[in-house]
Design a protein around this motif. Structure first.
Motif, PDB file in Angstrom:
ATOM      1  N   ARG A  74       0.632  -1.229  -0.198  1.00  0.00           N
ATOM      2  CA  ARG A  74       0.027   0.062   0.032  1.00  0.00           C
ATOM      3  C   ARG A  74       0.761   1.390   0.088  1.00  0.00           C
ATOM      4  O   ARG A  74       0.166   2.353  -0.583  1.00  0.00           O
ATOM      5  N   TYR A  75       2.012   1.122   0.526  1.00  0.00           N
ATOM      6  CA  TYR A  75       2.766   2.293   0.613  1.00  0.00           C
ATOM      7  C   TYR A  75       4.350   2.354   0.139  1.00  0.00           C
ATOM      8  O   TYR A  75       4.565   1.226  -0.223  1.00  0.00           O
ATOM      9  N   ASN A  76       4.937   3.493   0.082  1.00  0.00           N
ATOM     10  CA  ASN A  76       6.467   3.585  -0.451  1.00  0.00           C
ATOM     11  C   ASN A  76       7.183   2.642   0.431  1.00  0.00           C
ATOM     12  O   ASN A  76       7.265   2.821   1.554  1.00  0.00           O
ATOM     13  N   ARG A  77       7.803   1.665  -0.315  1.00  0.00           N
ATOM     14  CA  ARG A  77       8.540   0.526   0.391  1.00  0.00           C
ATOM     15  C   ARG A  77      10.025   1.323   0.727  1.00  0.00           C
ATOM     16  O   ARG A  77      10.351   0.678   1.804  1.00  0.00           O
ATOM     17  N   LYS A  78      10.614   2.152   0.244  1.00  0.00           N
ATOM     18  CA  LYS A  78      11.703   2.695   0.350  1.00  0.00           C
ATOM     19  C   LYS A  78      11.445   3.785   1.647  1.00  0.00           C
ATOM     20  O   LYS A  78      12.109   3.484   2.765  1.00  0.00           O
ATOM     21  N   LEU A  79      10.367   4.341   1.920  1.00  0.00           N
ATOM     22  CA  LEU A  79       9.798   4.890   3.047  1.00  0.00           C
ATOM     23  C   LEU A  79       9.802   3.998   4.062  1.00  0.00           C
ATOM     24  O   LEU A  79      10.018   4.442   5.362  1.00  0.00           O
ATOM     25  N   LEU A  80       8.941   2.957   3.966  1.00  0.00           N
ATOM     26  CA  LEU A  80       8.888   1.845   5.286  1.00  0.00           C
ATOM     27  C   LEU A  80      10.333   1.467   5.491  1.00  0.00           C
ATOM     28  O   LEU A  80      10.305   1.422   6.924  1.00  0.00           O
ATOM     29  N   ILE A  81      11.156   1.082   4.724  1.00  0.00           N
ATOM     30  CA  ILE A  81      12.500   0.749   5.403  1.00  0.00           C
ATOM     31  C   ILE A  81      13.059   1.736   6.084  1.00  0.00           C
ATOM     32  O   ILE A  81      13.443   1.521   7.120  1.00  0.00           O
ATOM     33  N   ILE A  82      13.004   2.900   5.694  1.00  0.00           N
ATOM     34  CA  ILE A  82      13.776   4.012   6.514  1.00  0.00           C
ATOM     35  C   ILE A  82      12.854   4.218   7.909  1.00  0.00           C
ATOM     36  O   ILE A  82      13.836   4.408   8.772  1.00  0.00           O
ATOM     37  N   LEU A  83      11.813   4.426   7.880  1.00  0.00           N
ATOM     38  CA  LEU A  83      10.891   4.357   8.860  1.00  0.00           C
ATOM     39  C   LEU A  83      11.158   3.535  10.028  1.00  0.00           C
ATOM     40  O   LEU A  83      11.179   3.466  11.181  1.00  0.00           O
ATOM     41  N   SER A  84      11.265   2.206   9.532  1.00  0.00           N
ATOM     42  CA  SER A  84      11.336   0.984  10.359  1.00  0.00           C
ATOM     43  C   SER A  84      12.848   1.097  11.062  1.00  0.00           C
ATOM     44  O   SER A  84      13.191   0.941  12.298  1.00  0.00           O
ATOM     45  N   ASP A  85      13.938   1.616  10.389  1.00  0.00           N
ATOM     46  CA  ASP A  85      15.405   1.763  10.797  1.00  0.00           C
ATOM     47  C   ASP A  85      15.333   2.806  11.715  1.00  0.00           C
ATOM     48  O   ASP A  85      15.836   2.681  12.913  1.00  0.00           O
ATOM     49  N   ALA A  86      14.482   3.827  11.558  1.00  0.00           N
ATOM     50  CA  ALA A  86      14.461   5.340  12.244  1.00  0.00           C
ATOM     51  C   ALA A  86      13.861   4.821  13.860  1.00  0.00           C
ATOM     52  O   ALA A  86      14.375   5.098  14.858  1.00  0.00           O
ATOM     53  N   MET A  87      12.778   3.939  13.692  1.00  0.00           N
ATOM     54  CA  MET A  87      11.927   3.657  14.891  1.00  0.00           C
ATOM     55  C   MET A  87      12.887   2.718  15.946  1.00  0.00           C
ATOM     56  O   MET A  87      12.961   3.014  16.961  1.00  0.00           O
ATOM     57  N   ILE A  88      13.674   1.825  15.297  1.00  0.00           N
ATOM     58  CA  ILE A  88      14.690   0.959  15.949  1.00  0.00           C
ATOM     59  C   ILE A  88      15.652   2.081  16.580  1.00  0.00           C
ATOM     60  O   ILE A  88      16.114   1.720  17.542  1.00  0.00           O
ATOM     61  N   ALA A  89      16.276   2.699  15.685  1.00  0.00           N
ATOM     62  CA  ALA A  89      17.304   3.580  16.381  1.00  0.00           C
ATOM     63  C   ALA A  89      16.935   4.564  17.390  1.00  0.00           C
ATOM     64  O   ALA A  89      17.514   4.583  18.446  1.00  0.00           O
ATOM     65  N   LEU A  90      15.641   4.839  17.310  1.00  0.00           N
ATOM     66  CA  LEU A  90      15.281   5.998  18.215  1.00  0.00           C
ATOM     67  C   LEU A  90      14.818   5.250  19.511  1.00  0.00           C
ATOM     68  O   LEU A  90      15.443   5.866  20.765  1.00  0.00           O
ATOM     69  N   VAL A  91      14.332   4.112  19.380  1.00  0.00           N
ATOM     70  CA  VAL A  91      14.201   3.369  20.639  1.00  0.00           C
ATOM     71  C   VAL A  91      15.308   2.922  21.401  1.00  0.00           C
ATOM     72  O   VAL A  91      15.521   3.027  22.667  1.00  0.00           O
TER      73      VAL A  91
END
Length: 409
Positions: A74-91
């Protein structure tokens, strides 16, 4: 020129940046995963605590995989990869700060394990689905083989690096390694990696998440090769559980509990996987991808059988290395088969289901074989499952539906 054609024309440069980003991110994550695992082991000396940690790292991925597959379509796959990496890094950054403030409760490590598993669950279908968008079909086997070798190299190096860091730095400092590698990986994707948004994600979504999931399951039902493919893999992952999880226990019982022996089997397997990734990247397998899977599954069955019968440790290591060699020769054509045969707008959902099977079946296998290993010799379990894997490979080679799907276009 069509932008998509232009991007495909520069695919080599694009894939180098993508694989570099993924390798850096995975390396940092793997270092931290090992560090947390060993920290809990040393701090608690509790098998129950280790079990909780493993469950926290497995359950979220299993539950999320079907839904994250829908997101990847449903969504931009590149953006999903970036957001998941960012979420892990932030936590992970938040955890490092909390630990530095002196609050170092073990339960926080369980939470971070679960959050990291959520990130992995989101990212995995997106990565599997984005590769066919940027790599020509005839090069997918080569690229997936190279990626497999890089991941195997990380599997080999990250425990050593993590152990070295754990002896020279605090756990909080190791957390920052993951944050730094994630930031570098995200910057590479943002600045240098370019991919067109796929057709479904570029349009307004007119169906619900649930309907998209239902459409994905319907797609599997109406494509006979997918039903057989997933059934084969579910059985296969259950059967390789003893070889994957019980061999260290077998070695300690049958050959000796010296640390170097346990290290040797891990190194032999990891080096074998690196070589196997290089072999499949250069060879690309038989013309029919299912023939390559049959060949490698027969070899894995024979190796598993041998691991249950070989009385000499050095020969045992040789078979463990061969097992490692054929694993990417098995996995790569299986991944490419999905990437080539599944329509682009369904790739995320199909890889979501594939991820759910691959993350759940081996732990389920251990629920069966783990308790049995305390009653029956592990050697007998390896002999039995090795024979069954060999038979499963024969059945795979006789499946007309899968052979047709694996044949070259």
């Amino acid at each position: 020129m069509n932008p998509a054609d232009h991007l495909m024309g520069n695919w080599k440069k694009n894939i180098i940046f993508f694989l570099t980003s993924q390798t850096i991110s995975l390396f940092g994550s793997s270092i931290v995963q090992y560090a947390i695992f060993w920290y809990i082991t040393l701090a608690t000396q509790s098998g129950a605590m280790m079990t909780i940690y493993i469950i926290c790292g497995f359950i979220p991925t299993f539950i999320l995989s079907p839904l994250s597959g829908v997101w990847a379509d449903r969504y931009n796959r590149k953006l999903l990869i970036i957001l998941s990496d960012a979420m892990i890094a932030l936590v992970t950054l938040m955890l490092a700060v909390v630990f530095l403030m002196g609050y170092d409760a073990i339960w926080l490590l369980f939470v971070i394990s679960a959050v990291r598993a959520v990130g992995t669950g989101i990212q995995t279908p997106a990565v599997g689905a984005v590769l066919p968008q940027i790599v020509p079909k005839k090069m997918l086997t080569k690229v997936n083989g190279i990626n497999g070798s890089l991941q195997s190299l990380i599997t080999l190096l990250s425990p050593m690096v993590s152990a070295a860091l754990l002896t020279t730095a605090s756990i909080e400092m190791i957390f920052f390694v993951d944050v730094i590698t994630a930031v570098v990986a995200i910057l590479i994707l943002l600045v240098f990696f370019h991919v067109q948004v796929h057709e479904k994600a570029s349009k307004k979504q007119i169906t619900s998440y649930f309907n998209d999931m239902k459409q994905g399951l319907s797609y599997i039902r109406t494509h006979g090769f997918l039903k057989r493919f997933f059934l084969f893999f579910a059985i296969f992952f259950v059967l390789i559980a003893p070889a994957a999880f019980l061999t260290p226990l077998q070695v300690s019982r049958s050959f000796g509990s010296e640390v170097w022996r346990l290290t040797a089997i891990e190194v032999a397997y990891s080096v074998g996987m690196i070589l196997g990734g290089g072999i499949i990247a250069s060879w690309r397998g038989f013309a029919n991808k299912v023939h390559t899977m049959v060949f490698s599954s027969l070899v894995m069955g024979a190796c598993t059988f041998a691991l249950g019968t070989i009385p000499v440790f050095w020969i045992y290591l040789l078979f463990m290395a061969v097992f490692g060699v054929v694993m990417p020769i098995f996995n790569t054509p299986a991944t490419v088969l999905l990437q080539e045969k599944v329509e682009e707008n369904y790739l995320g959902r199909i890889f979501g289901v594939f991820g759910m099977i691959s993350t759940s079946m081996m732990p389920i296998g251990m629920l069966v074989f783990g308790p049995i290993a305390d009653v029956i010799k592990i050697e007998w379990l390896l002999v039995g499952t090795g024979f069954l894997i060999f038979v499963l490979g024969i059945f795979l080679g006789r499946s007309k539906v899968l052979l047709k799907a694996g044949s070259p276009a």
